[in-house]
Design an enzyme around this catalytic site. Structure first.
Site, PDB file in Angstrom:
ATOM      1  N   LYS A 134       0.259  -1.511  -0.004  1.00 22.05           N
ATOM      2  CA  LYS A 134      -0.297   0.226   0.220  1.00 22.05           C
ATOM      3  C   LYS A 134       1.365   0.908   0.053  1.00 22.05           C
ATOM      4  O   LYS A 134       1.597   1.753  -0.118  1.00 22.05           O
ATOM      5  CB  LYS A 134      -0.859   0.002   1.079  1.00 22.05           C
ATOM      6  CG  LYS A 134      -1.648  -1.190   1.491  1.00 22.05           C
ATOM      7  CD  LYS A 134      -2.724  -1.431  -0.315  1.00 22.05           C
ATOM      8  CE  LYS A 134      -3.984  -1.446   0.167  1.00 22.05           C
ATOM      9  NZ  LYS A 134      -3.872  -3.469  -0.053  1.00 22.05           N
TER      10      LYS A 134
HETATM   11  C1  LIG Z   1      -5.338  -4.387   0.787  1.00 21.39           C
HETATM   12  C2  LIG Z   1      -7.159  -3.931   1.094  1.00 21.39           C
HETATM   13  C3  LIG Z   1      -7.713  -4.483   1.270  1.00 21.39           C
HETATM   14  C4  LIG Z   1      -7.382  -5.320   2.824  1.00 21.39           C
HETATM   15  O1  LIG Z   1      -5.940  -5.120   3.724  1.00 21.39           O
HETATM   16  P1  LIG Z   1      -5.251  -5.900   3.745  1.00 21.39           P
HETATM   17  O2  LIG Z   1      -4.121  -4.927   5.419  1.00 21.39           O
HETATM   18  O3  LIG Z   1      -4.085  -6.513   3.451  1.00 21.39           O
HETATM   19  O4  LIG Z   1      -5.951  -7.282   4.507  1.00 21.39           O
HETATM   20  C5  LIG Z   1      -8.533  -4.677   1.975  1.00 21.39           C
HETATM   21  N1  LIG Z   1      -9.514  -3.540   0.666  1.00 21.39           N
HETATM   22  C6  LIG Z   1      -8.421  -3.053  -0.302  1.00 21.39           C
HETATM   23  C7  LIG Z   1      -9.169  -2.415  -1.612  1.00 21.39           C
HETATM   24  C8  LIG Z   1      -7.509  -3.081   0.081  1.00 21.39           C
HETATM   25  O5  LIG Z   1      -6.283  -3.130  -1.597  1.00 21.39           O
END
Ligand SMILES: *Cc1c(COP(=O)(O)O)cnc(C)c1O
Length: 397
Positions: free
Chosen positions: A186
């Site tokens: 992210k």
């Molecule tokens: C990455 C992501 C998540 C979940 O996040 P994690 O930390 O990997 O559990 C939820 N929604 C979206 C749109 C994402 O891109």
């Protein structure tokens, strides 16, 4: 998009503070921690940056969604409206509570289509969950007025759009609840982590209790705390939060770099008349983590995707065929493949997604390509990339 690209001294210093005290947990051990409360610091920083009254950090973005839903009282049989284009975490968090994920179409924003949301509302609907995919947002004014009209909650999944804004407000802060992920890929990362933001004191109180076994967090003796309701463990560790503190302080720097790189690529592609960029709702500003565009039809999009690959332009995704982000490949959901028995409410109420018509989503997704914007590119690399992209796309038309 990934914060891991620019990782260094700031992150190391924050982690070292935790290593020096040896307190890896966010709660308690007051005497040992040399005044370091990294999770609290991350939460205070996030609440302030996101112009929200409360922020609560948890172990992942998926945990954040689950905790957000739980804190608003979502439970067995409640329906949550979510888009066909998202990450699997959307329906995982809903199912984890015994609630029912109701998929609806997206439009040219690549996020929830407001009219489709309104059509999907039933007496059981409790939440509308827009997902701000690939750096840009849903039409939040339209969704908010639908929610107000029908007495529903608006929960923004801003996991892929941290730092973006809508009518000058940070994404995530506009709904009743907002969620972020700090997983490894992210915009800002802490390895694994996430957070819920809200202005609602009750939801915040529920969120911190629910994510720590129901602990009420009153006083400073954990063993003597009360448990007003059932909870779970979605705690983040101090090590992860320490990395998050450093990365959050760099969010605006990262967005600035993304915007610069995005703009070079966008300007180059603007010269191709067949390329149409994704619609950003009026008053919205992306976080520039992806450049998203449509080609005239599915065949051209597939050819262009192949040509981009062949030209060595990495990080361009054709989500229409993607196992994790589009409903077409979610056969574990559509065939209800679960290790154990699913709750009765889910078995009885989950629509048969093999039969539902999502041709409108298909029409947009089959034409879409999303290119990841990296932080580490040099100016020359971005210029070369722009040239290669234009050539590959033109060769596919
Ligand atoms: C990455 C992501 C998540 C979940 O996040 P994690 O930390 O990997 O559990 C939820 N929604 C979206 C749109 C994402 O891109």
């Amino acid at each position: 998009m990934p914060g891991f690209e620019l990782f260094g001294d700031k992150e190391r210093k924050e982690v070292q503070d935790v290593m020096d005290s040896g307190v890896l947990m966010r709660y308690g051990f007051d005497g040992m921690r040399n005044g370091h409360w990294k999770t609290k610091e991350l939460e205070a920083g996030l609440a302030s940056r996101m112009q929200s009254q409360y922020a609560h950090a948890v172990s992942s973005g998926t945990a954040a969604l689950t905790v957000a839903l739980a804190s608003a009282g979502v439970g067995a049989g409640d329906e949550v409206i979510m888009p066909t284009f998202t990450f699997v975490a959307s329906f995982e968090s809903i199912l984890a509570l015994g609630a029912v994920p109701v998929l609806v179409d997206i439009d040219d924003t690549l996020t929830l289509k407001p009219q489709a949301v309104e059509k999907a509302i039933t007496a059981k609907t409790k939440v509308v969950m827009p997902v701000h995919m690939c750096g840009s947002m849903a039409d939040l004014n339209a969704l908010k007025s639908i929610c107000d009209k029908h007495g529903l909650l608006l929960l923004e999944d801003a996991c892929q759009a941290i730092g973006g804004t809508y009518q000058d407000k940070p994404l995530g802060s506009i709904g009743d609840l907002g969620c972020f992920s700090f997983d490894y890929v992210k915009t800002i990362t802490c390895g694994e982590g996430g957070a819920v933001i809200t202005n609602n004191k009750d939801y915040y109180g529920n969120a911190h209790k629910y994510s720590d076994h129901g602990h009420d967090h009153i006083g400073n003796n954990r063993g003597a705390e009360d448990h007003p309701f059932l909870g779970y463990n979605f705690r983040i560790s101090e090590m992860n939060a320490a990395v998050g503190v450093a990365q959050l302080s760099r969010l605006d720097e990262f967005i600035g770099i993304q915007k610069r790189n995005y703009t070079v690529l966008r300007e180059a592609l603007s010269n191709i008349s067949e390329v149409i960029f994704r619609t950003v709702p009026e008053g919205g500003e992306e976080n520039y983590s992806f450049l998203n565009f449509f080609l005239p039809n599915e065949e051209v999009a597939q050819k262009a995707q192949q040509a981009l690959n062949d030209a060595g332009v990495d990080g361009c995704f054709y989500w229409y065929n993607n196992n994790w982000h589009y409903y077409k490949k979610w056969e574990h959901l559509t065939q209800m493949k679960s290790l154990g028995k699913l709750p009765k409410d889910v078995i009885e109420s989950l629509p048969d997604y093999n039969k539902v018509d999502f041709s409108e989503s298909d029409a947009w997704m089959s034409r879409n390509i999303s290119c990841l914007i990296k932080l580490g590119w040099t100016e020359d690399e971005v210029a070369q990339r722009a040239k290669k992209m234009v050539k590959a796309i033109k060769s596919s038309l």
